[in-house]
Design an enzyme around this catalytic site. Structure first.
Site, PDB file in Angstrom:
ATOM      1  N   GLU A 148       0.842  -1.191   0.000  1.00  0.00           N
ATOM      2  CA  GLU A 148       0.000   0.000   0.000  1.00  0.00           C
ATOM      3  C   GLU A 148       0.878   1.243   0.000  1.00  0.00           C
ATOM      4  OE1 GLU A 148      -4.276  -0.830   2.119  1.00  0.00           O
ATOM      5  OE2 GLU A 148      -2.682  -0.012   3.358  1.00  0.00           O
ATOM      6  N   CYS A 149       0.642   2.135  -0.939  1.00  0.00           N
ATOM      7  CA  CYS A 149       1.299   3.439  -0.995  1.00  0.00           C
ATOM      8  C   CYS A 149       2.822   3.290  -0.931  1.00  0.00           C
ATOM      9  CB  CYS A 149       0.761   4.349   0.107  1.00  0.00           C
ATOM     10  SG  CYS A 149       1.035   6.102  -0.218  1.00  0.00           S
ATOM     11  N   GLY A 150       3.437   3.543   0.225  1.00  0.00           N
ATOM     12  CA  GLY A 150       4.884   3.379   0.315  1.00  0.00           C
ATOM     13  C   GLY A 150       5.328   1.968  -0.014  1.00  0.00           C
TER      14      GLY A 150
END
Length: 445
Positions: A332-334
């Site tokens: 997720e994201c990072g």
């Protein structure tokens, strides 16, 4: 004994909600009160400060992402073995989407649905008697939201205190505290909010000083009296767990360090309650996921600040690549950024990442992406079957340099209904996107 609750809210972000919340939690804990905390809206960082004080998981309540049954389920979890629950609001008290009513993502939705009294924090810097109309307006704006009183923040002097207190009292509201202005910034910030609690070496001493300030400048007895018992949540919880994202595996390897820390507390809590085991590992310490695990979850965080170290973490990269040949890996994201081919740091230097997906990202070419998202899965994966709808959000400054050729993970729609197109990628057992999931989207009950 039924837990009592109150909400700390304000007209806007940056008005002092977090400071007042932490001060109140620290002072009540010092008194021997069993305190718990929750945060409205999608926020990872503030709940970690709550948890540092309370010793309990920091949980989130979001009226757009979570249906009423799931909200009741999370709220019930937050009140276990708790005398007083302090709910910190996000943004301004009434800020959220335009519709639907009661499910806008606004803190007021939570206060109204569960009858939680609101303590309104007013930043009075640069104001005198004008704070009275502001307080009165907030207290009367929505009849089913009860403003129990006001805390005046950033008060400059005794005269300033007298002026502002009198104006609030003239508006028919009780003043529950007057916090004097302090020089400097109480907590350092960076691009996604406060610097993480885990990175503060002097956090314990700072919280003790905050508790001292609360004892001196807040009316703790009045604040305790303002907290009201929550309704019986058992009936409202019916079916709530159906909206919870199921565990992605029986034993879940979870990246956890200064680069990866944005895992929602309610996900971790309910995955454990469902029988899953979470096994932490640190990519920054060059650790690979435990090969006995059946899934790997790479949360968001700050990989852009540690890109060089992650690029040199060969045991992590090789171990994750081997793990992905047999088991699902989701970022997720990072985490999504690290699964790609490369990551460009703030200086524009490109660092080689794991390469399990084809995209590359940049923190040098910043563009704010922020808002609620509904994601419809394009194919069956660790997040659910094809066509499943998930609700969550995006909050990042990184941009995609090269999209790669992977199959999109999902199709996104913004909270206001704007179509945003495909997002993320999936290749074999590996999936990822900038989208943070809070819950499955089922019909509101």
């Amino acid at each position: 004994m039924t837990a009592r609750a109150l909400m700390v809210a304000a007209p806007r972000s940056g008005g002092g909600k977090t400071t007042v919340t932490l001060a109140l939690l620290a002072a009540l804990k010092r008194r021997g009160v069993r305190v718990g905390a929750a945060k409205t809206g999608p926020d990872y960082i503030d709940p970690t400060f709550h948890a540092a004080i309370t010793g309990r998981p920091g949980l989130n309540l979001d009226s757009w992402c979570m249906n009423p049954a799931l909200l009741a389920t999370v709220l019930h979890a937050a009140t276990q073995e708790v005398d007083v629950l302090v709910v910190e609001s996000a943004m301004g008290l009434f800020d959220g989407l335009v519709a639907p009513q009661g499910a806008r993502g606004a803190p007021a939705d939570i206060a109204a649905r569960f009858g939680i009294p609101v303590v309104l924090v007013l930043d009075v810097s640069g104001q005198g008697q004008s704070v009275g109309p502001i307080a009165k307006g907030f207290a009367t704006w929505q009849p089913d939201v009860h403003v129990a009183g006001v805390v005046l923040n950033r008060v400059a002097s005794a005269r300033h205190a007298s002026l502002t207190q009198g104006a609030v009292q003239a508006a028919g509201l009780e003043v529950l505290g007057t916090l004097l202005r302090q020089p400097g910034q109480p907590l350092p910030e960076r691009h996604l909010g406060l610097v993480q609690a885990r990175e503060h070496g002097g956090l314990t001493d700072w919280l003790e000083k905050l508790a001292d300030k609360a004892e001196q400048e807040l009316d703790l007895d009045a604040l305790l009296a303002a907290a009201q018992p929550l309704p019986n949540l058992q009936a409202a919880m019916q079916g709530g767990m159906h909206s919870m994202l199921p565990p992605p595996g029986q034993r879940i390897a979870v990246a956890e360090d200064d680069a990866f820390s944005f895992l929602y507390g309610h996900l971790a809590l309910f995955w454990r309650q469902a029988g899953a085991e979470l096994v932490p590992f640190s990519p920054l310490a060059d650790q690979a996921p435990d090969p006995s695990c059946t899934a790997c979850w790479l949360p968001g965080g700050y990989p852009e600040l540690h890109a060089a170290k992650l690029a040199a973490a060969h045991t992590f990269k090789e171990g994750l690549t081997q793990f992905a040949t047999q088991h699902p890996v989701h970022g997720e994201c990072g985490g999504y950024m690290v699964l790609g081919q490369g990551l460009e740091d703030a200086a524009g230097t490109r660092h080689s990442m794991v390469g399990l997906l084809g995209h590359s990202t940049s923190f040098a070419r910043r563009k704010l992406n922020l808002g609620y998202r509904q994601a419809t899965l394009e194919a069956e994966c660790v997040l659910g079957p094809k066509g499943a709808c998930l609700r969550g959000h995006e909050f990042h400054y990184a941009s995609v340099l090269e999209a790669g050729a992977d199959t999109p993970l999902a199709t996104l729609v913004a909270g206001d209904g704007t179509a945003l197109g495909p997002c993320g990628g999936q290749r074999g057992n590996v999936t990822g996107s900038f989208f943070h999931v809070l819950a499955q989207h089922l019909t509101f009950l």
